[in-house]
Every structure is written in C-alpha cells, then in structure tokens.
Design a protein around this motif. Structure first.
Motif, mmCIF file in Angstrom:
data_model
loop_
_atom_site.group_PDB
_atom_site.id
_atom_site.type_symbol
_atom_site.label_atom_id
_atom_site.label_comp_id
_atom_site.label_asym_id
_atom_site.label_seq_id
_atom_site.Cartn_x
_atom_site.Cartn_y
_atom_site.Cartn_z
ATOM 1 N N ALA A 196 -8.400 1.735 0.139
ATOM 2 C CA ALA A 196 -8.289 0.675 -0.866
ATOM 3 C C ALA A 196 -7.449 -0.476 -0.322
ATOM 4 O O ALA A 196 -7.730 -1.646 -0.595
ATOM 5 C CB ALA A 196 -7.675 1.230 -2.148
ATOM 6 N N GLY A 197 -6.415 -0.137 0.472
ATOM 7 C CA GLY A 197 -5.603 -1.176 1.080
ATOM 8 C C GLY A 197 -6.394 -2.013 2.067
ATOM 9 O O GLY A 197 -6.248 -3.237 2.120
ATOM 10 N N LEU A 198 -7.246 -1.362 2.854
ATOM 11 C CA LEU A 198 -8.077 -2.083 3.815
ATOM 12 C C LEU A 198 -9.042 -3.018 3.097
ATOM 13 O O LEU A 198 -9.247 -4.165 3.517
ATOM 14 C CB LEU A 198 -8.837 -1.087 4.686
ATOM 15 C CG LEU A 198 -9.739 -1.676 5.771
ATOM 16 C CD1 LEU A 198 -8.927 -2.499 6.759
ATOM 17 C CD2 LEU A 198 -10.500 -0.557 6.494
ATOM 18 N N GLU A 199 -9.630 -2.543 2.008
ATOM 19 C CA GLU A 199 -10.556 -3.380 1.234
ATOM 20 C C GLU A 199 -9.827 -4.586 0.649
ATOM 21 O O GLU A 199 -10.333 -5.719 0.694
ATOM 22 C CB GLU A 199 -11.187 -2.559 0.114
ATOM 23 C CG GLU A 199 -12.203 -3.329 -0.714
ATOM 24 C CD GLU A 199 -12.846 -2.465 -1.785
ATOM 25 O OE1 GLU A 199 -13.613 -3.030 -2.594
ATOM 26 O OE2 GLU A 199 -12.598 -1.246 -1.813
ATOM 27 N N ALA A 200 -8.611 -4.353 0.126
ATOM 28 C CA ALA A 200 -7.835 -5.463 -0.434
ATOM 29 C C ALA A 200 -7.466 -6.466 0.645
ATOM 30 O O ALA A 200 -7.557 -7.686 0.447
ATOM 31 C CB ALA A 200 -6.579 -4.927 -1.116
ATOM 32 N N PHE A 201 -7.065 -5.954 1.810
ATOM 33 C CA PHE A 201 -6.705 -6.840 2.921
ATOM 34 C C PHE A 201 -7.888 -7.710 3.323
ATOM 35 O O PHE A 201 -7.737 -8.906 3.590
ATOM 36 C CB PHE A 201 -6.218 -6.014 4.115
ATOM 37 C CG PHE A 201 -6.279 -6.742 5.421
ATOM 38 C CD1 PHE A 201 -5.367 -7.735 5.716
ATOM 39 C CD2 PHE A 201 -7.275 -6.447 6.345
ATOM 40 C CE1 PHE A 201 -5.431 -8.427 6.915
ATOM 41 C CE2 PHE A 201 -7.347 -7.122 7.549
ATOM 42 C CZ PHE A 201 -6.420 -8.119 7.838
ATOM 43 N N GLY A 241 -3.202 4.094 10.886
ATOM 44 C CA GLY A 241 -4.603 3.733 11.079
ATOM 45 C C GLY A 241 -4.943 2.419 10.404
ATOM 46 O O GLY A 241 -5.700 1.603 10.943
ATOM 47 N N LEU A 242 -4.364 2.197 9.216
ATOM 48 C CA LEU A 242 -4.601 0.946 8.508
ATOM 49 C C LEU A 242 -4.039 -0.229 9.295
ATOM 50 O O LEU A 242 -4.677 -1.281 9.407
ATOM 51 C CB LEU A 242 -3.970 1.016 7.115
ATOM 52 C CG LEU A 242 -4.033 -0.254 6.260
ATOM 53 C CD1 LEU A 242 -5.457 -0.766 6.122
ATOM 54 C CD2 LEU A 242 -3.422 0.012 4.880
ATOM 55 N N CYS A 243 -2.854 -0.060 9.868
ATOM 56 C CA CYS A 243 -2.260 -1.125 10.669
ATOM 57 C C CYS A 243 -3.147 -1.457 11.863
ATOM 58 O O CYS A 243 -3.351 -2.633 12.189
ATOM 59 C CB CYS A 243 -0.862 -0.710 11.124
ATOM 60 S SG CYS A 243 0.048 -2.004 12.001
ATOM 61 N N VAL A 271 0.863 -1.180 0.000
ATOM 62 C CA VAL A 271 0.000 0.000 0.000
ATOM 63 C C VAL A 271 0.899 1.229 0.000
ATOM 64 O O VAL A 271 1.539 1.544 1.001
ATOM 65 C CB VAL A 271 -0.946 0.018 1.218
ATOM 66 C CG1 VAL A 271 -1.950 1.158 1.079
ATOM 67 C CG2 VAL A 271 -1.672 -1.317 1.353
ATOM 68 N N GLU A 272 0.962 1.911 -1.131
ATOM 69 C CA GLU A 272 1.872 3.037 -1.351
ATOM 70 C C GLU A 272 1.189 4.020 -2.301
ATOM 71 O O GLU A 272 0.709 3.623 -3.361
ATOM 72 C CB GLU A 272 3.185 2.522 -1.942
ATOM 73 C CG GLU A 272 4.082 3.565 -2.562
ATOM 74 C CD GLU A 272 4.595 4.590 -1.565
ATOM 75 O OE1 GLU A 272 4.246 5.791 -1.738
ATOM 76 O OE2 GLU A 272 5.293 4.202 -0.614
#
Length: 242
Positions: A48-53, A74-76, A19-20
C-alpha cells in the motif's frame, strides 16, 4: 513518543508518507506530525505504501522496517529505482542488521522506536534541509575555486551551482544526503575528515550519532563515483582524493 509538546508554527505544505503497520503508532505519529504542520498520508503495509508513493507528490518518506507484504527495506529499494526523495527508516529493535540493510537500500537516516516526537521532527527537518541544500546557504567552509562553478577531480566533475555530478561526462544521480556528503568532501580535498565531523556537518547531529550512516553513505558514493575516489583512513575517517 511525546504527546505533550506545544504546537509550533507550521513549516509549510510539506507532504510526508508514513508507512507503519501498527495502527496505534501510525495514528500517533500522524497526529504528532500534523501538529507540526506537516501534511501526512499513511499506509499500513509495504505494498500500500508503494502504491501511495507512485501516486506522487511526497517530500519525504518514513518507512518502518518490519512491514507485512513488502518490508520497509524492500520498499526503500523500490523507491530508489525511480526517486531520490529523502527516506527515514524506523526500526523497533535498533537491530544492527536492520540499520545496515536500510542504509544500503538507500535510506538517508534512521531512528529507533520508541522515538520522541522532538527527535523525529529534528531528523525530518534535517533531511528536508539536505533536500533543498545550496552551498551558498551553508555554514560549511567555501568550496575550493574551480572553473566557474565546476569542480573537476579527474573524471569526476561537480557543478556546485546546478548541483549536478558527472563521471566521464555522464550524469550521476545522487540522493540529497549523498550530494551533501560529496560537497563536504570536495570542500576539503586531500584532508582527512573524521566521522563525527561528517555526522555534524552533513547529518546535523548535535550529538555523537551512529557512524554507520556515514560508512554506508560513503559505500554508496563509491559505487557511483568509483571506489578509489574516497579513501578510508583507518581509525580516523575518510579522505577525498584530488
């Protein structure tokens, strides 16, 4: 980031979520990791990273700290609500507050951009080894004898065969890094372990690394196991109480 490294043998079907938000850097990292045999999915922002995860199936996450929408920290935190997957944070500035916040959020390690491909892959391999860690395969000293495969320290029990941890009979969820750190302590109860020793044995740093990764991981362990279990020995390191 180096782009001239020879293409080594693939390590296996390891799935990485990167995620970058920087388009050029995202593509460069993805291409470099794919040359090492990793299967890479990418996202350009935190949401988008959260959705992919949440779609699942990843063996490791690489999260930039500065992301639009939902930042990497926050994503972590959102990831750690439901998963113990290894997380590597990336910071463009190497800012101390970013590093601390990322590790407090549950990240296992961090790198500062720009980062050479060799360094990035070395950190990834170290994290993946921790995720598949077994004491029998470790070069570390043998764990002390217990009742079968169970080590007991007061209300804390460690199943060294099943790699499970219990406090007062209740299971405790630990990340791979937290678990390996706990096993390192349990192998040396009552012995002061210096930070550089833990960096070498747990994080596999072949050089003097940032001791904050040790300090923050110890803090996370204390929250889960009890604050008195791991004692700080000022000027030296930490001691695991029997």
């Amino acid at each position: 980031m180096s782009s001239s490294a020879p293409s080594p043998a693939a390590p296996g079907p390891v799935r990485v979520l990167l995620v970058e938000d920087d388009d050029l850097m995202r593509r460069s990292f993805a291409v470099a990791l794919e040359r090492y045999g990793y299967e890479v999915a990418v996202a350009a922002d935190g949401l988008a990273g959260l959705e992919a995860f949440r779609e699942g199936g990843f063996d490791l996450l690489i999260l930039d700290v500065m992301l639009p929408g939902l930042d990497g920290i926050g994503l972590c935190r959102r990831v750690r609500e439901s998963s113990l997957v290894p997380v590597l944070m990336m910071s463009a500035r190497g800012d101390g507050l970013d590093v601390v916040a990322g590790l407090e959020a549950g990240a296992d390690d961090y790198v500062v951009k720009p980062v050479d491909t060799y360094v990035l892959v070395a950190r990834i391999r170290s994290l993946l080894r921790r995720a598949t860690y077994t004491p029998a395969a470790s070069a570390a000293p043998e764990l002390p004898a217990g009742q079968g495969e169970l080590l007991t320290f007061g209300e804390l029990s460690i199943d060294t065969s099943g790699l499970e941890v219990f406090v007062s009979g209740a299971p405790v969820a630990l990340t791979p890094t937290e678990l390996k750190l706990l096993l390192a302590f349990a192998a040396h109860p009552g012995v002061v372990l210096e930070r550089h020793t833990l960096l070498r044995d747990v994080w596999e740093y072949g050089w003097d690394g940032d001791s904050r990764v040790v300090d923050l991981c110890v803090q996370r362990l204390r929250k889960k196991l009890g604050r008195d279990r791991i004692e700080t020995v000022r000027g030296f390191g930490y001691k695991f109480r029997r």
